[in-house]
Each structure stands twice: as structure tokens, then as C-alpha cells.
Scaffold this active site. Sequence first.
Site: not given
Length: 181
Positions: A118-120
Site C-alpha cells: 500500500i502507498k498512502t
Amino acid sequence: EAFGRAGWVQRLTIRSGIAVARDAKLDLDQLLIHNVRQALRNGADAVVPTFFLGGDKEHRDLPLLGEIADTCAEIGLPLMAEVFPIGEKDSDPYDGPYSIDDMRMTVRIASEHGADMIKTWYSGSSESFKQIVDYSLVPVLIAGGPKAEKPVDVLEMVKGAMDAGAKGTTVGRKIWQSTNP
């Protein structure tokens, strides 16, 4: 190996800066412009689509995330899902602010729907970001976030995220838009 080295991650979704300059909320409605199989033919090491969850496009975006995840799993290409909650009316796309509960739900949904990582958004503190990271089933990386005043601000953000359990960073524009990269 997608983790532990820099590689090329092909973006699957986009919005032009021209459109966004006229209406920033258009960034919330990302357009799918590439597909997973083409990314593999292009030599990508992974793919990244961007989704803003919680808005009126979920009926389209969640099934699309699932389709992308299924194709990635079928051909063995890692999926980095870049996900953000839609936020409140004063939230800026990518830069927040977002509630911790919305962030936790966003990373959980993406991790349950097949993301390999996940990129957040970084929440601003190690303590709050740990709550987000702990709710994910897959590794979490931080997005670059809003423009920083000084290089040390970026390093402090990275340290806070890593202390919270983030597995890495995806800092781009903070480097290539810097006057002294």
C-alpha cells in the site's frame, strides 16, 4: 523481487495537471489509462493505480481494484495500491487531512482486495501512523506528501513513518522538484 530495491512501477491511473489546475477535485476521479498486461510487456516491476475511497466513484473503483489485483496475481506482477480516503470537504487530494479511522479503513480495504503493498498518506505522527500500518494486512509505504519547507522535514517524515512500521517510501517529486536534489 519487488521489495528491497528500486524498480520501475508503472502508473495505471492518471489525471492531467491541466484539468486538476482548473478543478482540484478532479484528482479524486482517476482515469484508468494502462492495463496490467501492457505494464508487464513494458518491463514494469510492479503497477500502481490510485483510488480515493469513500466517494461516489466506489461502485466503479472497488471492482476495478479487484480486477487489477486478479490480473496481477495471475501474471505474477506486484500491485502497489495507492489509496486515500475521500476526506472531508476541506481535504486536498493526496495531502489530506484525513481521519485516522478513514485511513485505517482505506488501507484495510486495499489489502483485503489483493494489494501486495500500500502507498498512502503519512498521518503526521509516528503514533497515529502506527494505527494505520497495524490495520493493513500487507506492507505500507508512505507517499511523498505535501511540499516540504526544508529537506530535514522530509527526513523527519520518513523517520516517523519507519518508526511506525512503514516498509519504505515512494518519494518522487520531493526529489525531482527540489532545487538541490
